[in-house]
Design a protein around this motif. Structure first.
Motif, PDB file in Angstrom:
ATOM      1  N   ARG A  38       0.868  -1.166   0.000  1.00 29.17           N
ATOM      2  CA  ARG A  38       0.000   0.000   0.000  1.00 29.17           C
ATOM      3  C   ARG A  38       0.906   1.217   0.000  1.00 29.17           C
ATOM      4  O   ARG A  38       1.997   1.200   0.568  1.00 29.17           O
ATOM      5  N   PRO A  39       0.468   2.329  -0.621  1.00 25.67           N
ATOM      6  CA  PRO A  39       1.326   3.526  -0.685  1.00 25.67           C
ATOM      7  C   PRO A  39       1.787   4.005   0.682  1.00 25.67           C
ATOM      8  O   PRO A  39       2.925   4.431   0.843  1.00 25.67           O
ATOM      9  N   GLU A  40       0.929   3.918   1.702  1.00 27.71           N
ATOM     10  CA  GLU A  40       1.320   4.418   3.020  1.00 27.71           C
ATOM     11  C   GLU A  40       2.362   3.524   3.693  1.00 27.71           C
ATOM     12  O   GLU A  40       2.994   3.924   4.657  1.00 27.71           O
ATOM     13  N   ASP A  41       2.554   2.289   3.198  1.00 28.03           N
ATOM     14  CA  ASP A  41       3.525   1.370   3.789  1.00 28.03           C
ATOM     15  C   ASP A  41       4.888   1.412   3.103  1.00 28.03           C
ATOM     16  O   ASP A  41       5.819   0.764   3.542  1.00 28.03           O
ATOM     17  N   ARG A  42       5.021   2.161   2.037  1.00 27.91           N
ATOM     18  CA  ARG A  42       6.260   2.144   1.251  1.00 27.91           C
ATOM     19  C   ARG A  42       7.462   2.691   1.994  1.00 27.91           C
ATOM     20  O   ARG A  42       8.574   2.279   1.753  1.00 27.91           O
ATOM     21  N   THR A  43       7.251   3.614   2.890  1.00 24.83           N
ATOM     22  CA  THR A  43       8.384   4.217   3.579  1.00 24.83           C
ATOM     23  C   THR A  43       8.800   3.424   4.813  1.00 24.83           C
ATOM     24  O   THR A  43       9.896   3.573   5.303  1.00 24.83           O
ATOM     25  N   SER A  44       7.916   2.573   5.315  1.00 22.83           N
ATOM     26  CA  SER A  44       8.257   1.806   6.507  1.00 22.83           C
ATOM     27  C   SER A  44       8.875   0.463   6.125  1.00 22.83           C
ATOM     28  O   SER A  44       8.812   0.028   4.990  1.00 22.83           O
ATOM     29  N   GLU A  45       9.451  -0.189   7.109  1.00 19.47           N
ATOM     30  CA  GLU A  45      10.029  -1.508   6.877  1.00 19.47           C
ATOM     31  C   GLU A  45       8.919  -2.522   6.647  1.00 19.47           C
ATOM     32  O   GLU A  45       7.899  -2.476   7.322  1.00 19.47           O
ATOM     33  N   PRO A  46       9.115  -3.459   5.717  1.00 19.44           N
ATOM     34  CA  PRO A  46       8.091  -4.482   5.515  1.00 19.44           C
ATOM     35  C   PRO A  46       7.997  -5.384   6.736  1.00 19.44           C
ATOM     36  O   PRO A  46       9.003  -5.896   7.220  1.00 19.44           O
ATOM     37  N   LYS A  47       6.805  -5.537   7.269  1.00 19.76           N
ATOM     38  CA  LYS A  47       6.617  -6.327   8.474  1.00 19.76           C
ATOM     39  C   LYS A  47       5.379  -7.193   8.290  1.00 19.76           C
ATOM     40  O   LYS A  47       4.312  -6.690   7.960  1.00 19.76           O
ATOM     41  N   MET A  48       5.519  -8.498   8.494  1.00 14.06           N
ATOM     42  CA  MET A  48       4.391  -9.401   8.361  1.00 14.06           C
ATOM     43  C   MET A  48       3.461  -9.249   9.551  1.00 14.06           C
ATOM     44  O   MET A  48       3.903  -9.025  10.669  1.00 14.06           O
ATOM     45  N   ASP A  49       2.165  -9.403   9.286  1.00 12.26           N
ATOM     46  CA  ASP A  49       1.137  -9.316  10.318  1.00 12.26           C
ATOM     47  C   ASP A  49       0.892 -10.721  10.855  1.00 12.26           C
ATOM     48  O   ASP A  49       0.294 -11.561  10.179  1.00 12.26           O
ATOM     49  N   ALA A  50       1.330 -11.006  12.059  1.00  8.66           N
ATOM     50  CA  ALA A  50       1.206 -12.341  12.657  1.00  8.66           C
ATOM     51  C   ALA A  50      -0.247 -12.739  12.868  1.00  8.66           C
ATOM     52  O   ALA A  50      -0.562 -13.922  12.957  1.00  8.66           O
TER      53      ALA A  50
END
Length: 134
Positions: free
Chosen positions: A4-16
């Motif tokens: 998602r565009p809002e997640d591009r700047t953060s580190e990729p993190k899986m949702d447990a």
């Protein structure tokens, strides 16, 4: 990996809390059904969430194969297999309509060169070239 565009700047993190175990089933002729079974972070089944069935097929076009993916509303693999054909037909119809709409939009768009027709007078392209317009 889809982002998602809002997640591009953060580190990729899986949702447990949103994990699934994936299995593929195919008849090797028509397509595949991807079964997504919800699991907890420890790998055990998460019975609080529904199993998701996703059908996959290909639409053959003059430009090559177009992959088609669609969710199948089913309570079991057996039911998903029975509903595959109807859901696939709907997905193909939707895809064909989308392609026709994209073609219509491309055909109706007017391309205007940047800067307009600058420098072109009634005699064609301005001087210096070996090709001359009468």
């Amino acid at each position: 990996m889809a982002q998602r565009p809002e997640d591009r700047t953060s580190e990729p993190k899986m949702d447990a809390a949103a994990l699934y175990r994936e299995e593929l089933f195919t008849d090797r002729k028509v397509g595949t059904i991807r079964t997504l079974t919800p699991v907890k972070a420890d790998g055990s089944n998460d019975t609080g969430r529904q199993v998701v069935y996703v059908g996959e097929a290909q639409l053959l076009t003059s430009m090559g194969a177009v992959p088609i993916t669609f969710e199948i509303d089913a309570a079991s693999l057996e039911e998903a297999v029975k509903k595959f054909s109807d859901h696939a037909k709907e997905a193909v119809e939707r895809t064909v309509k989308d392609i026709q709409e994209l073609r219509r939009q491309a055909a109706s768009s007017i391309v205007v060169p940047q800067g307009g027709m600058g420098g072109m007078g009634p005699g064609g392209l301005p001087g210096g070239g070996k090709i001359q317009m009468p």
